[in-house]
Write a protein that holds these residues in place. Structure first.
Motif, PDB file in Angstrom:
ATOM      1  N   THR A   1       0.897  -1.276   0.000  1.00 18.41           N
ATOM      2  CA  THR A   1       0.092  -0.112  -0.053  1.00 18.41           C
ATOM      3  C   THR A   1       0.884   1.407  -0.062  1.00 18.41           C
ATOM      4  OG1 THR A   1      -1.933  -1.218   1.138  1.00 18.41           O
ATOM      5  CG2 THR A   1      -1.950   1.359   1.273  1.00 18.41           C
ATOM      6  N   LEU A   2       0.664   2.157  -0.972  1.00 23.52           N
ATOM      7  CA  LEU A   2       1.142   3.427  -1.083  1.00 23.52           C
ATOM      8  C   LEU A   2       0.266   4.588  -0.609  1.00 23.52           C
ATOM      9  CD1 LEU A   2       2.842   3.017  -4.511  1.00 23.52           C
ATOM     10  CD2 LEU A   2       4.195   2.883  -2.383  1.00 23.52           C
ATOM     11  N   LYS A   3       0.743   5.646   0.085  1.00 18.84           N
ATOM     12  CA  LYS A   3      -0.148   6.343   0.591  1.00 18.84           C
ATOM     13  C   LYS A   3       0.153   8.094   0.052  1.00 18.84           C
ATOM     14  CE  LYS A   3      -2.475   8.098   4.870  1.00 18.84           C
ATOM     15  NZ  LYS A   3      -2.803   8.031   6.184  1.00 18.84           N
ATOM     16  N   CYS A   4      -0.656   8.777  -0.210  1.00 20.96           N
ATOM     17  CA  CYS A   4      -0.599  10.189  -0.807  1.00 20.96           C
ATOM     18  C   CYS A   4      -0.806  10.993   0.650  1.00 20.96           C
ATOM     19  CB  CYS A   4      -1.343  10.545  -1.961  1.00 20.96           C
ATOM     20  SG  CYS A   4      -1.131   9.842  -3.435  1.00 20.96           S
ATOM     21  N   ASP A   5       0.012  11.750   0.953  1.00 23.47           N
ATOM     22  CA  ASP A   5      -0.426  12.534   2.108  1.00 23.47           C
ATOM     23  C   ASP A   5       0.722  13.571   2.540  1.00 23.47           C
ATOM     24  OD1 ASP A   5      -1.821  13.156   4.487  1.00 23.47           O
ATOM     25  OD2 ASP A   5      -0.696  11.866   5.736  1.00 23.47           O
ATOM     26  N   GLY A   6       0.349  14.848   2.710  1.00 19.95           N
ATOM     27  CA  GLY A   6       1.117  15.964   2.789  1.00 19.95           C
ATOM     28  C   GLY A   6       2.019  16.027   1.647  1.00 19.95           C
ATOM     29  N   SER A   7       1.493  15.911   0.474  1.00 23.22           N
ATOM     30  CA  SER A   7       2.249  16.136  -0.861  1.00 23.22           C
ATOM     31  C   SER A   7       3.450  15.144  -1.137  1.00 23.22           C
ATOM     32  CB  SER A   7       2.934  17.557  -1.190  1.00 23.22           C
ATOM     33  OG  SER A   7       4.184  17.672  -0.395  1.00 23.22           O
ATOM     34  N   LYS A   8       3.449  13.762  -0.266  1.00 26.15           N
ATOM     35  CA  LYS A   8       4.349  13.004  -0.327  1.00 26.15           C
ATOM     36  C   LYS A   8       3.407  11.507  -0.546  1.00 26.15           C
ATOM     37  CE  LYS A   8       8.099  14.845   1.066  1.00 26.15           C
ATOM     38  NZ  LYS A   8       7.967  16.459   0.393  1.00 26.15           N
ATOM     39  N   VAL A   9       4.267  10.656  -1.320  1.00 23.87           N
ATOM     40  CA  VAL A   9       3.814   9.312  -1.351  1.00 23.87           C
ATOM     41  C   VAL A   9       4.690   8.579  -0.595  1.00 23.87           C
ATOM     42  CG1 VAL A   9       3.259   7.487  -3.137  1.00 23.87           C
ATOM     43  CG2 VAL A   9       2.965   9.734  -3.741  1.00 23.87           C
ATOM     44  N   PHE A  10       4.234   7.691   0.191  1.00 25.73           N
ATOM     45  CA  PHE A  10       5.234   6.501   0.942  1.00 25.73           C
ATOM     46  C   PHE A  10       4.438   5.598   1.099  1.00 25.73           C
ATOM     47  CE2 PHE A  10       2.870   9.605   3.727  1.00 25.73           C
ATOM     48  CZ  PHE A  10       2.383   8.893   4.398  1.00 25.73           C
ATOM     49  N   GLU A  11       5.342   4.372   1.376  1.00 25.05           N
ATOM     50  CA  GLU A  11       4.507   3.113   1.752  1.00 25.05           C
ATOM     51  C   GLU A  11       4.244   2.734   2.889  1.00 25.05           C
ATOM     52  OE1 GLU A  11       5.815  -1.854   0.772  1.00 25.05           O
ATOM     53  OE2 GLU A  11       6.834  -0.285   0.147  1.00 25.05           O
ATOM     54  N   VAL A  12       3.047   2.142   3.271  1.00 26.70           N
ATOM     55  CA  VAL A  12       2.485   2.073   4.793  1.00 26.70           C
ATOM     56  C   VAL A  12       2.496   0.559   4.819  1.00 26.70           C
ATOM     57  CG1 VAL A  12       0.649   3.028   6.075  1.00 26.70           C
ATOM     58  CG2 VAL A  12       0.630   3.321   3.542  1.00 26.70           C
TER      59      VAL A  12
END
Length: 227
Positions: free
Chosen positions: A211-222
């Motif tokens: 799962t990748l998450k878009c949050d706070g203008s970033k994309v990171f793996e959760v």
């Protein structure tokens, strides 16, 4: 070495002049099923549009199905889209054509010539999504779930290396969402890579995956906690 289907390095994603996502670093390998989550307005759609050539990649590096997103020219976009299967939230079926003709239209538009081969391919993909008996119907005669199955069949027509599903269950009730999800899972089991933007967290719990998450203008793996 695993086949990398999608890779972004220090990529910035813009919607016109507005920076939507910055310093995006990710890679998706052949055969993976990857979710992209995030609130409305967090950049999921802009991210997806960049991947299928609707928005240009202006900063950073990016490659998708062996094409360079940074140097992608207008005339190369149809070729990119032939290597991708795209599934939209609102199905995007042509209302004035039957299911079968919707599929034939796409085949013709992507360079198929042989009518028998086109018909056989249309039937083949409809069978994969359990809609083979509905080819003569018009979209308005189908339920939302059936329309989305047809949209998935359409995405499979050119045997894509990667399927981008943008909120494919967004307009469906929970039961139908699960049915559509099962179809996508089956397709993934055949070795196809799927990147699915969603805000349906129930599906993530039921079918956990990278799962990748878009949050706070970033994309990171959760990292999903086991439930």
């Amino acid at each position: 070495m695993a086949d990398v289907i999608l890779e972004l390095k220090n990529a910035s994603i813009f919607q016109r002049e507005n920076l939507v996502l910055s310093e995006v670093n990710l890679r998706v390998e052949k055969g993976e099923f990857v979710y992209l989550i995030g609130k409305t307005g967090s950049g999921k759609s802009s991210f997806m549009k960049t991947l299928y050539g609707d928005l240009p990649l202006k900063q950073g590096e990016g490659s998708i199905v062996e094409l360079d997103l940074r140097t992608l020219k207008e005339k190369e976009i149809p070729g990119l889209r032939r290597k991708l299967g795209i599934v939209f939230q609102d199905f995007k079926l042509l209302p004035d054509r039957t299911v079968n003709d919707n599929l034939l239209f796409v085949l013709k538009a992507t360079g198929w010539k042989d009518k028998d081969a086109m018909q056989a391919r249309a039937e083949e993909v409809l069978e994969k999504v359990d809609m083979k008996t509905k080819g003569f119907k018009f979209p308005h005669q189908l339920s939302g779930g059936e329309q989305q199955r047809v949209a998935i069949a359409r995405a499979l027509l050119n045997d894509p290396e990667l399927i981008l599903a943008d909120e494919p269950t967004g307009n469906l009730d929970p039961q139908t969402s699960v049915e559509v999800m099962k179809v996508l899972q089956e397709i993934n089991k055949t070795g196809r890579t799927i990147l699915m933007a969603t805000h349906d967290y129930a599906l993530l719990l039921k079918y956990p995956s990278k799962t990748l998450k878009c949050d706070g203008s970033k994309v990171f793996e959760v990292v999903q906690r086991s439930v």
